[in-house]
Design an enzyme around this catalytic site. Structure first.
Site, PDB file in Angstrom:
ATOM      1  CB  SER A 123     -64.263   5.268  44.753  1.00 29.81           C
ATOM      2  OG  SER A 123     -64.783   4.085  45.361  1.00 29.81           O
ATOM      3  CE1 TYR A 147     -68.187   4.575  42.639  1.00 33.09           C
ATOM      4  CE2 TYR A 147     -69.073   6.557  41.734  1.00 33.09           C
ATOM      5  CZ  TYR A 147     -68.260   5.838  42.801  1.00 33.09           C
ATOM      6  OH  TYR A 147     -67.569   6.492  43.564  1.00 33.09           O
ATOM      7  CE  LYS A 151     -66.067   8.779  42.128  1.00 32.68           C
ATOM      8  NZ  LYS A 151     -66.085  10.152  42.284  1.00 32.68           N
TER       9      LYS A 151
HETATM   10  C1  WQD Z   1     -70.660  -3.300  52.165  1.00 31.68           C
HETATM   11  C2  WQD Z   1     -70.937  -4.720  52.634  1.00 31.68           C
HETATM   12  C3  WQD Z   1     -72.300  -5.853  50.983  1.00 31.68           C
HETATM   13  C4  WQD Z   1     -76.168  -3.731  51.502  1.00 31.68           C
HETATM   14  C5  WQD Z   1     -69.970   0.420  47.431  1.00 31.68           C
HETATM   15  C6  WQD Z   1     -69.515   0.880  46.333  1.00 31.68           C
HETATM   16  C7  WQD Z   1     -68.040   1.720  46.336  1.00 31.68           C
HETATM   17  C8  WQD Z   1     -68.198   2.958  47.259  1.00 31.68           C
HETATM   18  C9  WQD Z   1     -68.810   2.267  48.582  1.00 31.68           C
HETATM   19  C10 WQD Z   1     -68.616   4.772  45.927  1.00 31.68           C
HETATM   20  C11 WQD Z   1     -70.783  -5.762  51.442  1.00 31.68           C
HETATM   21  C12 WQD Z   1     -72.958  -5.836  52.169  1.00 31.68           C
HETATM   22  C13 WQD Z   1     -74.677  -4.204  51.862  1.00 31.68           C
HETATM   23  C14 WQD Z   1     -77.021  -4.776  51.764  1.00 31.68           C
HETATM   24  C15 WQD Z   1     -75.351  -6.279  52.487  1.00 31.68           C
HETATM   25  N1  WQD Z   1     -69.041   3.845  46.716  1.00 31.68           N
HETATM   26  N2  WQD Z   1     -74.369  -5.433  52.198  1.00 31.68           N
HETATM   27  N3  WQD Z   1     -76.694  -5.983  52.499  1.00 31.68           N
HETATM   28  O1  WQD Z   1     -70.161  -2.528  48.058  1.00 31.68           O
HETATM   29  O2  WQD Z   1     -68.361  -2.189  49.696  1.00 31.68           O
HETATM   30  O3  WQD Z   1     -68.772  -0.370  48.085  1.00 31.68           O
HETATM   31  O4  WQD Z   1     -69.831   1.788  48.550  1.00 31.68           O
HETATM   32  O5  WQD Z   1     -67.537   5.308  45.855  1.00 31.68           O
HETATM   33  O6  WQD Z   1     -67.819   2.252  45.099  1.00 31.68           O
HETATM   34  O7  WQD Z   1     -69.120  -0.281  45.354  1.00 31.68           O
HETATM   35  O8  WQD Z   1     -70.323  -1.083  49.900  1.00 31.68           O
HETATM   36  O9  WQD Z   1     -72.285  -0.546  51.826  1.00 31.68           O
HETATM   37  O10 WQD Z   1     -72.793  -1.691  49.399  1.00 31.68           O
HETATM   38  O11 WQD Z   1     -71.619  -3.156  50.922  1.00 31.68           O
HETATM   39  O12 WQD Z   1     -75.038  -7.340  52.952  1.00 31.68           O
HETATM   40  O13 WQD Z   1     -78.130  -4.442  51.968  1.00 31.68           O
HETATM   41  O14 WQD Z   1     -72.369  -4.845  53.046  1.00 31.68           O
HETATM   42  O15 WQD Z   1     -72.312  -7.330  50.377  1.00 31.68           O
HETATM   43  O16 WQD Z   1     -70.286  -7.077  51.886  1.00 31.68           O
HETATM   44  P1  WQD Z   1     -69.424  -1.508  48.977  1.00 31.68           P
HETATM   45  P2  WQD Z   1     -71.906  -1.367  50.582  1.00 31.68           P
END
Ligand code: WQD
Length: 347
Positions: A123, A147, A151
């Protein structure tokens, strides 16, 4: 035959489809801790092909050895693992036990049966809170949650395994932000309860299941103040696994590859694209930043393009259209999981 661990999961199931479409014979193992049997039926329905499946936990060493005894396995694609960042902070022991111990057992069994080819589901989280974008594979690695540490540790385990025995052939695939669903609407991201990630959350707001989206901060140094990520269609990601498998089958090395599009989109841009694709309003409120979030993350995907002859082809509009199609066809998801993660540590 190719062994797929966690093949009933979101990315695993889409990868099984592309492997079957490419003519591979596969064996899938999954304990349904984050999926369920109906996904296996959907993979068969989408491809029209049958395959061997075992409901088994990777921690069940005897059961996994039986599979290696019974079938000639050429390579393993290792997806199985818990993957929710927030949950990993709450139950770190379950995450370390489930993700690390199972991988150590799997590698030991592979070694015993002289199966030394693996594609590992890593990841972009291993890049920690880097502010160097676009991110290249030689960027510094770090973790900010259990998590992410699992990885990072598994990548290190596989690197040391390869250093100790150069007959191993390993691809470490660092996913950026997988979203979307198979065009059939039969497979997709199927989280239970309140989603962690952006797209499944937006989908539930658009379908009316949740009233509004919390946008975690609009004071980042970005074009509209909201976080920027490299969203990649899950089918493009799955095709990247087929290309990585082709490479590990013919070479001996260990290489990391960024599987991303190389483009970054803000939260607001994703909301707008989803409204366009679904014809639905996505109501949202700006709230404070989520702890641990970084401002901007997107890949430099050139290494995968050159080494794997792979490039993401699908647009953000394709991702949103396919995600919405899946939600419309599966308003209650694809069934429910059957394992409480907190019980894993006691098993
Ligand atoms: C994306 C953007 C949030 C939810 C995560 C894990 C990473 C990988 C992919 C496994 C960010 C914003 C999110 C919400 C929001 N997983 N957001 N409101 O954090 O980039 O990565 O998933 O491998 O390990 O960390 O993905 O979809 O949570 O967030 O504003 O309710 O959307 O701040 O900018 P992220 P995400």
């Amino acid at each position: 035959m190719i062994l797929i661990t966690g093949g009933a999961g979101y990315i695993g199931s889409h990868t099984c489809v592309e492997l079957l479409n490419a003519g591979y014979k596969i064996i899938v193992v999954d304990n349904f801790s984050n999926s369920n049997p109906e996904v296996i039926n959907r993979i068969k329905k989408v491809t029209g092909k049958d395959f061997i499946f075992f409901e088994v936990d990777l921690l069940d060493q005897e059961a996994i050895e039986d599979i290696f005894n019974k079938y000639k396995i050429e390579a393993v694609i290792h997806f199985a693992g818990f993957k929710a960042v927030g949950e990993s902070v709450e139950i770190p022991l379950a995450y370390y036990h489930n993700n690390i111990t199972s991988t150590l057992l799997l590698c030991s069994i592979m070694q015993k049966f002289n199966v030394k080819k693996m594609v590992f589901s890593s990841s972009a989280t291993v890049y920690g809170d880097t502010d160097l974008v676009p991110i290249q594979e030689n960027s510094p690695l770090s973790a900010t949650n259990p998590y992410g540490y699992t990885k990072l540790m598994i990548e290190q385990i596989l690197q040391d395994l390869s250093n100790s025995d150069d007959s191993w052939s390993i691809a470490l695939l660092r996913y950026f932000n997988p979203i979307g669903a198979h065009e059939s609407g039969l497979l997709g991201e199927n989280p239970n309860g309140i989603p962690n990630n952006l797209l499944p959350y937006i989908s539930k707001v658009a379908s009316g299941e949740i009233n509004f989206l919390n946008v975690f901060g609009n004071d980042y140094p970005t074009k509209d103040g909201t976080g920027i990520r490299d969203y990649i269609h899950v089918v493009d990601l799955s095709l990247g696994h087929v290309k990585a498998l082709n490479k590990v089958l013919r070479s001996k090395s260990i290489e990391a590859y960024n599987l991303g599009t190389g483009n970054g989109y803000s939260v607001i841009e994703v909301i707008n694209a989803f409204e366009e694709a679904s014809g639905k309003r996505v109501n949202y409120k700006i709230t404070s930043r989520r702890p641990g979030d970084i401002a901007i993350s997107y890949a430099d995907p050139q290494k995968a393009q050159k080494d794997l002859d792979w490039k993401a082809m699908r647009s953000l509009d394709d991702m949103c259209r396919d995600a919405w199609n899946f939600v419309q066809k599966n308003p209650n998801g694809i069934g429910k999981t059957n394992l409480d993660k907190k019980l894993v540590i006691s098993s």
